[in-house]
Design a protein around this motif. Structure first.
Motif, PDB file in Angstrom:
ATOM      1  N   PRO A 162     -28.025  13.462 -63.085  1.00 26.10           N
ATOM      2  CA  PRO A 162     -27.452  12.106 -63.062  1.00 26.10           C
ATOM      3  C   PRO A 162     -28.210  11.083 -63.901  1.00 26.10           C
ATOM      4  O   PRO A 162     -27.641  10.058 -64.298  1.00 26.10           O
ATOM      5  CB  PRO A 162     -27.516  11.719 -61.568  1.00 26.10           C
ATOM      6  N   TRP A 163     -29.494  11.340 -64.171  1.00 26.84           N
ATOM      7  CA  TRP A 163     -30.327  10.334 -64.826  1.00 26.84           C
ATOM      8  C   TRP A 163     -30.353  10.454 -66.348  1.00 26.84           C
ATOM      9  O   TRP A 163     -30.851   9.562 -67.041  1.00 26.84           O
ATOM     10  CB  TRP A 163     -31.756  10.432 -64.294  1.00 26.84           C
ATOM     11  N   PRO A 202     -24.515  22.154 -67.011  1.00 25.24           N
ATOM     12  CA  PRO A 202     -23.793  22.346 -65.756  1.00 25.24           C
ATOM     13  C   PRO A 202     -24.777  22.524 -64.606  1.00 25.24           C
ATOM     14  O   PRO A 202     -25.970  22.759 -64.822  1.00 25.24           O
ATOM     15  CB  PRO A 202     -22.991  23.633 -65.999  1.00 25.24           C
ATOM     16  N   HIS A 203     -24.274  22.414 -63.393  1.00 20.75           N
ATOM     17  CA  HIS A 203     -25.091  22.725 -62.225  1.00 20.75           C
ATOM     18  C   HIS A 203     -25.251  24.236 -62.150  1.00 20.75           C
ATOM     19  O   HIS A 203     -24.277  24.981 -62.192  1.00 20.75           O
ATOM     20  CB  HIS A 203     -24.433  22.189 -60.956  1.00 20.75           C
ATOM     21  N   PHE A 204     -26.503  24.705 -62.057  1.00 21.76           N
ATOM     22  CA  PHE A 204     -26.749  26.150 -62.079  1.00 21.76           C
ATOM     23  C   PHE A 204     -26.944  26.733 -60.682  1.00 21.76           C
ATOM     24  O   PHE A 204     -26.370  27.765 -60.349  1.00 21.76           O
ATOM     25  CB  PHE A 204     -27.982  26.462 -62.935  1.00 21.76           C
ATOM     26  N   GLY A 205     -27.778  26.129 -59.875  1.00 18.03           N
ATOM     27  CA  GLY A 205     -27.987  26.613 -58.523  1.00 18.03           C
ATOM     28  C   GLY A 205     -29.090  27.633 -58.365  1.00 18.03           C
ATOM     29  O   GLY A 205     -29.683  27.752 -57.296  1.00 18.03           O
ATOM     30  N   VAL A 283     -22.368  15.947 -59.614  1.00 20.34           N
ATOM     31  CA  VAL A 283     -21.979  15.295 -60.865  1.00 20.34           C
ATOM     32  C   VAL A 283     -20.952  16.177 -61.548  1.00 20.34           C
ATOM     33  O   VAL A 283     -21.248  17.318 -61.908  1.00 20.34           O
ATOM     34  CB  VAL A 283     -23.192  15.080 -61.796  1.00 20.34           C
ATOM     35  N   ARG A 284     -19.751  15.658 -61.723  1.00 22.84           N
ATOM     36  CA  ARG A 284     -18.703  16.442 -62.380  1.00 22.84           C
ATOM     37  C   ARG A 284     -18.931  16.450 -63.892  1.00 22.84           C
ATOM     38  O   ARG A 284     -19.298  15.439 -64.482  1.00 22.84           O
ATOM     39  CB  ARG A 284     -17.333  15.880 -62.027  1.00 22.84           C
ATOM     40  N   ASP A 285     -18.687  17.603 -64.486  1.00 19.26           N
ATOM     41  CA  ASP A 285     -19.028  17.800 -65.892  1.00 19.26           C
ATOM     42  C   ASP A 285     -18.348  16.791 -66.819  1.00 19.26           C
ATOM     43  O   ASP A 285     -18.978  16.264 -67.746  1.00 19.26           O
ATOM     44  CB  ASP A 285     -18.677  19.225 -66.326  1.00 19.26           C
ATOM     45  N   ASP A 306     -21.949   5.521 -64.476  1.00 16.92           N
ATOM     46  CA  ASP A 306     -22.807   6.155 -63.483  1.00 16.92           C
ATOM     47  C   ASP A 306     -22.160   7.478 -63.095  1.00 16.92           C
ATOM     48  O   ASP A 306     -21.060   7.488 -62.533  1.00 16.92           O
ATOM     49  CB  ASP A 306     -22.938   5.258 -62.256  1.00 16.92           C
ATOM     50  N   PRO A 307     -22.805   8.616 -63.385  1.00 19.00           N
ATOM     51  CA  PRO A 307     -22.163   9.916 -63.125  1.00 19.00           C
ATOM     52  C   PRO A 307     -21.927  10.197 -61.644  1.00 19.00           C
ATOM     53  O   PRO A 307     -21.065  11.006 -61.321  1.00 19.00           O
ATOM     54  CB  PRO A 307     -23.157  10.926 -63.718  1.00 19.00           C
ATOM     55  N   VAL A 308     -22.681   9.557 -60.763  1.00 17.10           N
ATOM     56  CA  VAL A 308     -22.505   9.788 -59.325  1.00 17.10           C
ATOM     57  C   VAL A 308     -21.439   8.869 -58.762  1.00 17.10           C
ATOM     58  O   VAL A 308     -20.528   9.311 -58.045  1.00 17.10           O
ATOM     59  CB  VAL A 308     -23.837   9.594 -58.580  1.00 17.10           C
ATOM     60  N   ARG A 309     -21.512   7.575 -59.085  1.00 13.91           N
ATOM     61  CA  ARG A 309     -20.486   6.630 -58.628  1.00 13.91           C
ATOM     62  C   ARG A 309     -19.148   6.885 -59.313  1.00 13.91           C
ATOM     63  O   ARG A 309     -18.100   6.498 -58.806  1.00 13.91           O
ATOM     64  CB  ARG A 309     -20.924   5.196 -58.929  1.00 13.91           C
TER      65      ARG A 309
END
Length: 393
Positions: A162-163, A202-205, A283-285, A306-309
């Motif tokens: 997000p940052w 992307p989110h990897f996990g 955070v959606r891509d 803001d990727p979260v908002r």
């Protein structure tokens, strides 16, 4: 982060290193020139300085670029010493080749293509991407922060997503391209968007999922090798670090130190969240991609995404929220005062893109001279202006 000082071993969340990419510009025409080999050869034989110990100089993709990589540093003062020493060494060598060293995300003026640096890997990269690479005279600032292992590195990367647009916005320093004002704060990032797999990862996990995604991109032919990913943050493929690759090359040592301090604080904060089992923010891509574009377009001049908002928020508010988020981490390394002082100066004088436009009001060659003095005071003459001296702090 190729070297190591005896008093700064690799400590997760503490030791850090920076890679800075620079342009070599002709001292008369101010165009990029293919003199990297000559400059590096000359810099390598200069007498060594104690403060330079642990840093390395190396070629970059194009022959108009050089890179300086610090060793492992435990404090921002140590980091600043190494950054300044490397710049002085390169600037002296550039001067002997009728060139100046400039730290900017893109060259200001147009010029002949400088050509690809020799070597098997660089040639494979050029063959894979053709004109996207031969026109890519873009320079960035990469920050490495030590982490325990790859699994933790991937978890930290997930938390940093997000940052990244905010880090890009404040560090944006490439508004000009081929002699024209692009209207963007970071044209370097726009150019980087042409490569596959650029932007927020992307989110990897898990580390296994990360390795699988990289291997798949290599298999698909979009990456030359596993070290070639263009994501703005990643586990380093060579070092036990998280590598933030989001920032433009910033003109002054002070700005680079500020960015490194914020990057380290973000990693330290993420390490704490990971240790407490806190999940990474969602955070959606596509929203992340929009946020990166907005940061490249506007810098700190306007609202960002803001990727979260998933909404527009004033840039100054997002930067303030980032600093508030990492203040405990800054306090733990004694960096609160230097960060707040640097940010106050940034607010007063404007970011890199804003200052470039201000200097360009006197002409593009005047802008190049100002960039050279900001990169290393004394270039291209011995009369740095008071304005550039303060910017160098």
């Amino acid at each position: 982060m190729n070297g190591a000082r005896a008093d700064a071993t690799s400590i997760p969340g503490v030791t850090m290193g920076v890679e800075e990419e620079f342009l070599l510009l002709d001292s008369v025409s101010a165009q990029a020139v293919p003199r990297a080999g000559l400059v590096l050869a000359d810099a390598a034989v200069l007498p060594g300085e104690v403060e330079f110990e642990g840093a390395t100089l190396q070629p970059e993709l194009l022959r108009s670029q050089v890179e300086a990589a610090t060793g492992r540093c435990a404090t921002v003062r140590q980091l600043g010493d190494q950054l300044g020493a490397a710049r002085r060494r390169l600037a002296r060598a550039a001067g002997k080749q009728a060139a100046v060293l400039v730290s900017s995300g893109t060259p200001v003026l147009d010029g002949p293509p400088p050509g690809i640096t020799g070597g098997d890997r660089f040639e494979r990269i050029a063959g894979a991407y053709e004109a996207v690479v031969t026109d890519y005279q873009a320079c960035g600032c990469h920050v490495h922060v030590a982490v325990p292992d790859e699994e933790v590195a991937v978890a930290v990367v997930d938390h940093l997503r997000p940052w990244l647009p905010t880090l890009l916005a404040w560090s944006a320093n490439s508004p000009f391209h081929r002699g024209l004002d692009t209207g963007y704060a970071s044209w370097r990032m726009v150019q980087q968007m042409r490569f596959p797999g650029s932007g927020v990862p992307p989110h990897f996990g898990s580390a296994a999922a990360y390795r699988d995604q990289v291997a798949r991109l290599v298999e698909c032919g979009t990456l030359v090798d596993p070290e070639m990913s263009f994501w703005l943050v990643r586990p380093s493929p060579r070092l036990p670090t998280v590598e933030l690759r989001v920032a433009d090359a910033m003109t002054t040592v002070g700005e680079t130190v500020l960015h490194a301090a914020l990057a380290r604080a973000l990693v330290r904060t993420a390490l704490d969240e990971v240790s407490r089992g806190k999940p990474a923010p969602v955070v959606r891509d596509q929203v992340a991609a929009a946020a990166v574009w907005a940061a490249a377009r506007h810098g700190m001049r306007s609202s960002l995404v803001d990727p979260v908002r998933e909404s527009r928020v004033p840039a100054a508010r997002l930067l303030r929220e980032l600093v508030e988020w990492v203040t405990p981490a800054l306090a733990s390394t004694g960096d609160v005062a230097v960060v707040l002082d640097s940010l106050e100066r940034l607010a007063r004088r404007g970011g890199g893109a804003q200052r470039q436009r201000r200097h360009a009001a006197l002409g593009l060659h005047a802008l190049v001279r100002a960039l050279a003095r900001g990169t290393c005071p004394g270039q291209p003459d011995d009369r740095p202006s008071p304005d550039m001296i303060e910017e160098h702090r």
